[in-house]
Design a protein around this motif. Structure first.
Motif, PDB file in Angstrom:
ATOM      1  N   SER A 225      -0.887 -50.846 -63.950  1.00 20.25           N
ATOM      2  CA  SER A 225       0.376 -50.713 -64.132  1.00 20.25           C
ATOM      3  C   SER A 225       1.278 -52.116 -64.361  1.00 20.25           C
ATOM      4  CB  SER A 225       1.362 -49.895 -63.165  1.00 20.25           C
ATOM      5  OG  SER A 225       1.433 -50.644 -61.941  1.00 20.25           O
ATOM      6  N   PRO A 226       2.361 -52.075 -64.956  1.00 20.17           N
ATOM      7  CA  PRO A 226       3.187 -53.156 -65.418  1.00 20.17           C
ATOM      8  C   PRO A 226       3.618 -53.683 -64.123  1.00 20.17           C
ATOM      9  CG  PRO A 226       3.889 -51.705 -67.194  1.00 20.17           C
ATOM     10  CD  PRO A 226       2.841 -50.949 -65.962  1.00 20.17           C
ATOM     11  N   ASP A 227       4.048 -52.927 -63.215  1.00 20.57           N
ATOM     12  CA  ASP A 227       4.577 -53.580 -61.811  1.00 20.57           C
ATOM     13  C   ASP A 227       3.466 -54.349 -61.197  1.00 20.57           C
ATOM     14  OD1 ASP A 227       7.187 -52.831 -62.552  1.00 20.57           O
ATOM     15  OD2 ASP A 227       7.006 -50.894 -61.039  1.00 20.57           O
ATOM     16  N   MET A 228       2.334 -53.476 -61.058  1.00 18.36           N
ATOM     17  CA  MET A 228       1.019 -54.225 -60.501  1.00 18.36           C
ATOM     18  C   MET A 228       0.740 -55.515 -61.275  1.00 18.36           C
ATOM     19  SD  MET A 228      -0.953 -54.277 -57.769  1.00 18.36           S
ATOM     20  CE  MET A 228      -0.607 -52.939 -57.076  1.00 18.36           C
ATOM     21  N   MET A 229       0.508 -55.742 -62.446  1.00 18.42           N
ATOM     22  CA  MET A 229       0.522 -56.909 -63.069  1.00 18.42           C
ATOM     23  C   MET A 229       1.319 -57.996 -62.611  1.00 18.42           C
ATOM     24  SD  MET A 229      -0.369 -55.932 -67.041  1.00 18.42           S
ATOM     25  CE  MET A 229      -1.696 -54.880 -67.725  1.00 18.42           C
ATOM     26  N   MET A 230       2.651 -57.553 -62.508  1.00 17.47           N
ATOM     27  CA  MET A 230       3.615 -58.787 -62.227  1.00 17.47           C
ATOM     28  C   MET A 230       3.444 -59.218 -60.919  1.00 17.47           C
ATOM     29  SD  MET A 230       6.297 -60.713 -62.855  1.00 17.47           S
ATOM     30  CE  MET A 230       6.679 -59.763 -64.687  1.00 17.47           C
ATOM     31  N   THR A 231       3.102 -58.343 -60.140  1.00 19.21           N
ATOM     32  CA  THR A 231       2.878 -58.638 -58.793  1.00 19.21           C
ATOM     33  C   THR A 231       1.606 -59.536 -58.542  1.00 19.21           C
ATOM     34  OG1 THR A 231       3.852 -56.490 -57.755  1.00 19.21           O
ATOM     35  CG2 THR A 231       2.227 -57.503 -56.477  1.00 19.21           C
ATOM     36  N   LEU A 232       0.694 -59.318 -59.178  1.00 16.26           N
ATOM     37  CA  LEU A 232      -0.559 -60.018 -59.291  1.00 16.26           C
ATOM     38  C   LEU A 232      -0.371 -61.663 -60.076  1.00 16.26           C
ATOM     39  CD1 LEU A 232      -3.133 -57.215 -60.161  1.00 16.26           C
ATOM     40  CD2 LEU A 232      -2.727 -58.433 -57.755  1.00 16.26           C
ATOM     41  N   LYS A 233       0.303 -61.344 -61.031  1.00 14.57           N
ATOM     42  CA  LYS A 233       0.833 -62.817 -61.559  1.00 14.57           C
ATOM     43  C   LYS A 233       1.544 -63.708 -60.775  1.00 14.57           C
ATOM     44  CE  LYS A 233       0.910 -61.281 -66.540  1.00 14.57           C
ATOM     45  NZ  LYS A 233       1.600 -61.247 -67.712  1.00 14.57           N
ATOM     46  N   VAL A 234       2.609 -63.095 -59.905  1.00 16.29           N
ATOM     47  CA  VAL A 234       3.337 -63.789 -59.169  1.00 16.29           C
ATOM     48  C   VAL A 234       2.465 -64.401 -58.124  1.00 16.29           C
ATOM     49  CG1 VAL A 234       5.160 -63.807 -57.513  1.00 16.29           C
ATOM     50  CG2 VAL A 234       5.478 -62.638 -59.736  1.00 16.29           C
ATOM     51  N   ARG A 235       1.526 -63.647 -57.507  1.00 14.85           N
ATOM     52  CA  ARG A 235       0.876 -63.953 -56.384  1.00 14.85           C
ATOM     53  C   ARG A 235      -0.120 -65.330 -56.532  1.00 14.85           C
ATOM     54  NH1 ARG A 235      -4.048 -60.177 -54.320  1.00 14.85           N
ATOM     55  NH2 ARG A 235      -5.086 -61.144 -55.869  1.00 14.85           N
ATOM     56  N   GLU A 236      -0.751 -65.100 -57.753  1.00 23.54           N
ATOM     57  CA  GLU A 236      -1.587 -66.289 -58.425  1.00 23.54           C
ATOM     58  C   GLU A 236      -0.832 -67.348 -58.760  1.00 23.54           C
ATOM     59  OE1 GLU A 236      -5.143 -65.747 -58.113  1.00 23.54           O
ATOM     60  OE2 GLU A 236      -4.448 -63.970 -57.006  1.00 23.54           O
ATOM     61  N   ALA A 237       0.477 -67.075 -59.302  1.00 24.21           N
ATOM     62  CA  ALA A 237       1.018 -68.247 -59.675  1.00 24.21           C
ATOM     63  C   ALA A 237       1.611 -69.029 -58.352  1.00 24.21           C
ATOM     64  CB  ALA A 237       2.576 -67.766 -60.531  1.00 24.21           C
TER      65      ALA A 237
END
Length: 205
Positions: free
Chosen positions: A160-172
């Motif tokens: 999902s887009p929300d989960m993608m954003m969550t994972l991107k922010v975590r990795e960033a």
């Protein structure tokens, strides 16, 4: 831990993630709303509302709580004389565990009543058989993370887009904590858009 068994519950309005480390106790995670990702071994397991996940003593694990998630945690001291499961993974809920978790949310419970209930729930967990079968959603998340970590172009994903954003922010944020500049992080995760990266950081607590 003051007591052999403790309970805590709360809602997390922002993204929260922990570093991988070994547990010095046993832990049962229950999600009421939102979602939690638990890294155990080489995989991340998505835990959704109504699901239970067991983390044994001395297991190397980490947790990612997505924004606006509510979860409860039961922690069992290694001082317990009972033989709790040493395998981590999902646990099938039972009517007793479900009712116990609901009851523990009541503010009016006395400490003695709470400890008695926790002891009963511990006895129920002695029969549990944790498993680490990856759900389709967990498989999609692990595939996505693998592509992100290898900096591959992602043309389509069932995450999902929300989960993608969550994972991107975590990795960033992990990259930021390692000393990388925002321009480099934005190039990696946000198509070079530093402003979008800075906005995304507001998901963090």
């Amino acid at each position: 831990m003051k007591n052999a068994i403790t309970f805590q519950s709360g809602t997390h309005s922002h993204l929260l993630y922990t570093a991988r480390k070994k547990k010095n106790h046993y832990e049962l995670i229950s999600v009421q709303t939102g979602a939690v990702l638990i890294r155990l071994g080489k995989w991340e397991y998505l835990v959704l509302p109504g699901e239970l996940f067991w983390i044994p003593f001395d297991a190397l694990s980490s947790m990612t709580i997505v924004p606006n998630s509510t979860l409860s945690t039961l922690m069992f001291s290694i001082r317990t004389r009972e033989t709790l499961p040493t395998q981590g993974g999902y646990i099938a809920s039972t009517p007793l565990l479900s009712a116990g978790l609901d009851k523990l949310q009541e503010i009016a419970m006395t400490e003695n009543a709470k400890q008695h209930l926790l002891q009963v729930m511990q006895d129920e967990l002695l029969e549990a058989s944790p498993h680490t079968d990856l759900s389709p959603e967990s498989q999609h998340i692990n595939t996505y993370l693998s592509q992100v970590s290898e900096n591959k172009e992602i043309k389509s994903s069932q995450v999902s887009p929300d989960m993608m954003m969550t994972l991107k922010v975590r990795e960033a944020d992990k990259m930021r904590k390692s000393g990388a500049k925002n321009s480099m992080i934005a190039e990696r995760y946000f198509s070079g858009n530093v402003e979008l990266l800075e906005q995304a950081y507001t998901l963090l607590d």
